[in-house]
Design a protein around this motif. Structure first.
Motif, mmCIF file in Angstrom:
data_model
loop_
_atom_site.group_PDB
_atom_site.id
_atom_site.type_symbol
_atom_site.label_atom_id
_atom_site.label_comp_id
_atom_site.label_asym_id
_atom_site.label_seq_id
_atom_site.Cartn_x
_atom_site.Cartn_y
_atom_site.Cartn_z
ATOM 1 N N TYR A 172 0.605 -1.233 0.215
ATOM 2 C CA TYR A 172 0.363 -0.113 0.437
ATOM 3 C C TYR A 172 1.015 1.568 -0.094
ATOM 4 O O TYR A 172 1.710 1.238 0.657
ATOM 5 C CB TYR A 172 -0.878 0.156 1.013
ATOM 6 N N MET A 173 0.845 2.242 -0.670
ATOM 7 C CA MET A 173 1.171 3.321 -1.160
ATOM 8 C C MET A 173 0.200 4.892 -0.563
ATOM 9 O O MET A 173 -1.003 4.446 -0.775
ATOM 10 C CB MET A 173 1.516 3.714 -2.529
ATOM 11 N N LEU A 174 0.846 5.145 0.373
ATOM 12 C CA LEU A 174 -0.197 7.127 0.797
ATOM 13 C C LEU A 174 -0.511 7.720 0.449
ATOM 14 O O LEU A 174 0.415 7.733 -0.737
ATOM 15 C CB LEU A 174 0.296 6.631 2.177
ATOM 16 N N THR A 175 -1.858 8.187 0.543
ATOM 17 C CA THR A 175 -2.219 8.780 -1.576
ATOM 18 C C THR A 175 -1.833 10.250 -0.224
ATOM 19 O O THR A 175 -0.857 10.056 1.020
ATOM 20 C CB THR A 175 -3.377 8.743 -0.797
ATOM 21 N N GLN A 176 -2.629 11.503 -1.068
ATOM 22 C CA GLN A 176 -1.674 12.994 -0.392
ATOM 23 C C GLN A 176 -2.490 13.188 0.580
ATOM 24 O O GLN A 176 -1.784 14.014 1.312
ATOM 25 C CB GLN A 176 -1.882 13.355 -2.253
ATOM 26 N N ASP A 177 -3.912 12.031 0.727
ATOM 27 C CA ASP A 177 -4.729 12.401 2.573
ATOM 28 C C ASP A 177 -4.331 12.030 3.521
ATOM 29 O O ASP A 177 -5.009 11.885 4.006
ATOM 30 C CB ASP A 177 -5.611 13.063 1.532
ATOM 31 N N GLU A 178 -3.494 11.212 3.148
ATOM 32 C CA GLU A 178 -3.124 10.056 4.608
ATOM 33 C C GLU A 178 -1.688 10.114 4.738
ATOM 34 O O GLU A 178 -0.691 10.952 4.669
ATOM 35 C CB GLU A 178 -3.401 8.036 3.742
ATOM 36 N N GLU A 179 -1.640 9.538 6.316
ATOM 37 C CA GLU A 179 -0.108 9.002 6.797
ATOM 38 C C GLU A 179 -0.678 8.077 7.681
ATOM 39 O O GLU A 179 -1.803 7.845 7.626
ATOM 40 C CB GLU A 179 0.010 10.616 7.429
ATOM 41 N N LEU A 180 0.159 7.963 8.480
ATOM 42 C CA LEU A 180 0.153 6.479 9.032
ATOM 43 C C LEU A 180 -0.194 7.021 10.303
ATOM 44 O O LEU A 180 1.009 8.156 10.387
ATOM 45 C CB LEU A 180 1.926 5.842 9.114
ATOM 46 N N TRP A 181 -0.383 6.175 10.783
ATOM 47 C CA TRP A 181 -0.668 6.351 12.452
ATOM 48 C C TRP A 181 -0.601 5.202 13.391
ATOM 49 O O TRP A 181 0.063 4.310 13.056
ATOM 50 C CB TRP A 181 -2.348 6.365 12.294
#
Length: 551
Positions: free
Chosen positions: A412-421
């Motif tokens: 999975y690649m994070l999108t521009q609106d996502e971050e690791l939590w």
């Protein structure tokens, strides 16, 4: 016979040798006369020797002397006397006496003073001159000289001195070599050797190769050397005054420009040019690019506030006031599992996705591809897909909605609106997860240092291998529902779930009772319509009592 011995003569008789003289004062008439040897002089009682006997002045070839208060002579060169017999003098004047006019030794008349002893005539060689200054107004061969005027006596030649002129200095020519120039400054208004009128304080260059002899009102400031301009080096210049440069272009005060090899191979700075810096060439290969701030326009002016994209392969010089935003950068080479998060800072047409981007918009450019961000785009971050096995996962948080979800089993690649939590767990649970349950069962009394120093990656999905004969309760605080997992099983916690584990090890009776109790709970769960298990408090207390007493 020396003059010292002659002055020591006493008595009325004085023997005056040849080419000697003395001055005799008649005390009755107060008139001083000249007596010239060779002769025997009988001094009278009313006479006094006031000077001498002394040797006459002899001028060697190419010599001269200066006499102050010279005697007045007639047209025939004879001394003039007044009615009392006193010689007439020109007081305050000077007389330059040359060897060609006084081939024989001559005496000084009473009142004459030798201002300058016999001196060799000054010679000006080739490429040299004498700077002369008029102390009196006079006619110099038809040219009227005023007191204070200065001019040159250029060599080669011997200078004949005059009483109206003083020699200020001896000037040597300055040799101008190849790629050299002499910087001159005018001390007063003049016409230079090229016939151009100069004003006081004006500076200019003389570039003609050879010896240059500055005029009387020209002052040599310095010798300027040329700067060599190559394919990889240019000169950054600034105008100190509005003028026309060597290439015929008008430069205004404060203008800045470059001199490259296309214009000249060597350049000597004009008096109104200032060297700001020596600029090295910038070279981009096929995998590099740069962004230039304040780029030059077609009319040679800076476009302040604008940006320009330059893509390799290319070599260029930075023009005045141009700057590289982040230096030379490498092109983004994106693999299939890589991407860059970019942000639009200025509206433009995105040719990749064929859409119009607006300021503030963010998106991900995914590989495989080569990506060069345009000037309207700012690169925020380069990302790489996170590889995940079927039993691995990560927690992902949406930056817009704030919702956290677990991604399991696929890269999975994070999108521009996502971050690791990062998921936080209680200290007890953290300690529990750091221990390997199977290893703990076999070696309950032994603790290893590696198990104490292992740290959990908080952004990864929390997993736990439930061994056989154990059960773990997981509670979802968002859905408010618990679930019980019996080993052997792998537990993967969701974003809102937490562990409540139950250890079934102990006596056989307690284990059987606990299993029966849990089985009843599972059977009851099937008959609950909303699929939820309500864990009564009394059952929980009884279970905790048995576990603490018999385990």
């Amino acid at each position: 016979m020396s003059s010292k011995n002659l002055s020591a003569q006493m008595g009325p008789i004085y023997r005056i040798p040849p080419y000697y003289y003395l001055h005799v004062l008649d005390q009755n008439t107060s008139v001083t006369r000249l007596e010239i040897g060779p002769k025997k002089f009988f001094k009278q009682d009313n006479e006094t020797i006031v000077f001498g006997p002394d040797q006459m002045i002899t001028l060697a070839p190419r010599h001269y002397c200066v006499v102050e208060n010279p005697v007045v002579k007639n047209e025939n060169g004879q001394a003039q006397f007044d009615k009392n017999g006193q010689v007439k003098l020109s007081y305050g004047s000077l007389d330059v006496r040359l060897e060609q006019d006084y081939k024989e030794p001559f005496p000084l008349y009473p009142g004459e003073v030798l201002n300058q002893a016999p001196t060799r005539l000054k010679y000006a060689g080739a490429n040299s001159a004498l700077r002369l200054k008029a102390v009196l107004d006079f006619d110099d061969n038809g040219e009227q000289r005023k007191a204070g005027d200065e001019w040159l006596f250029e060599g080669p030649g011997t200078y004949t001195p005059r009483k109206e002129v003083s020699v200020e200095e001896h000037i040597s020519a300055t040799v101008i070599g190849t790629n050299q120039a002499v910087k001159l400054t005018a001390k007063k208004e003049l016409i230079d050797r090229t016939g151009q009128r100069r004003v006081a304080g004006e500076s200019w260059l003389v570039k003609q190769v050879g010896a240059y002899l500055p005029l009387a009102y020209e002052m040599v400031v310095s010798t300027e050397n040329a700067y060599v301009v190559t394919d990889k080096r240019a000169l950054h210049l600034r105008a100190l005054k509005t003028f026309i440069d060597d290439f015929g272009q008008t430069r205004n005060n404060g203008d800045e420009w470059l001199i490259t090899k296309e214009q000249t191979e060597t350049h000597i700075l004009n008096v109104y040019e200032q060297l700001v810096a020596i600029i090295d060439m910038k070279t981009l290969n096929s995998r590099q690019y740069c962004v230039i701030l304040n780029p030059f326009s077609a009319d040679g002016k800076n476009q302040f506030g604008k940006r320009k994209l330059v893509v390799g392969e290319k070599s260029f010089f930075l023009q005045p006031n141009e700057q590289m935003e982040k230096g030379i950068q490498d092109v983004f080479i994106l693999c299939g599992d890589e991407g860059v998060v970019v942000k639009c800072i200025e509206s433009f047409q995105d040719e990749i996705d064929n859409v119009i981007r607006v300021p503030g918009e963010q998106w991900v450019v995914r590989g495989p591809r080569e990506y060069i961000p345009p000037v309207q785009v700012e690169v925020l971050q380069k990302r790489k897909a996170i590889p995940l096995d079927e039993n691995e996962g990560i927690y992902v948080r949406n930056l817009i909605t704030g919702r956290v979800r677990a991604v399991i089993g696929n890269p999975y690649m994070l999108t521009q609106d996502e971050e690791l939590w990062e998921k936080e767990l209680p200290v007890g649970i953290e300690e529990f997860l750091r221990r390997d349950s199977l290893f703990e069962k076999s070696t309950r009394t032994t603790a290893t240092s590696s198990s104490q120093t292992t740290k959990r990656e908080k952004s990864k999905v929390v997993t736990y291998r439930v061994p056989q004969n154990q059960a773990v309760q997981v509670y979802d605080y968002k859905a408010k529902t618990p679930r019980i997992i019996f080993g052997p099983e792998l537990v993967m916690l969701g974003p809102d779930e937490h562990f409540t584990y139950i250890n079934l090890s102990g006596s056989l009776i307690v284990s059987l009772l606990s299993l029966v109790f849990l089985s009843i709970l599972l059977v009851l769960r099937r008959f609950v319509t909303n699929k939820r298990i309500f864990f009564p408090s009394i059952f929980a207390l009884i279970l905790c009592f048995f576990l603490r007493r018999y385990i």
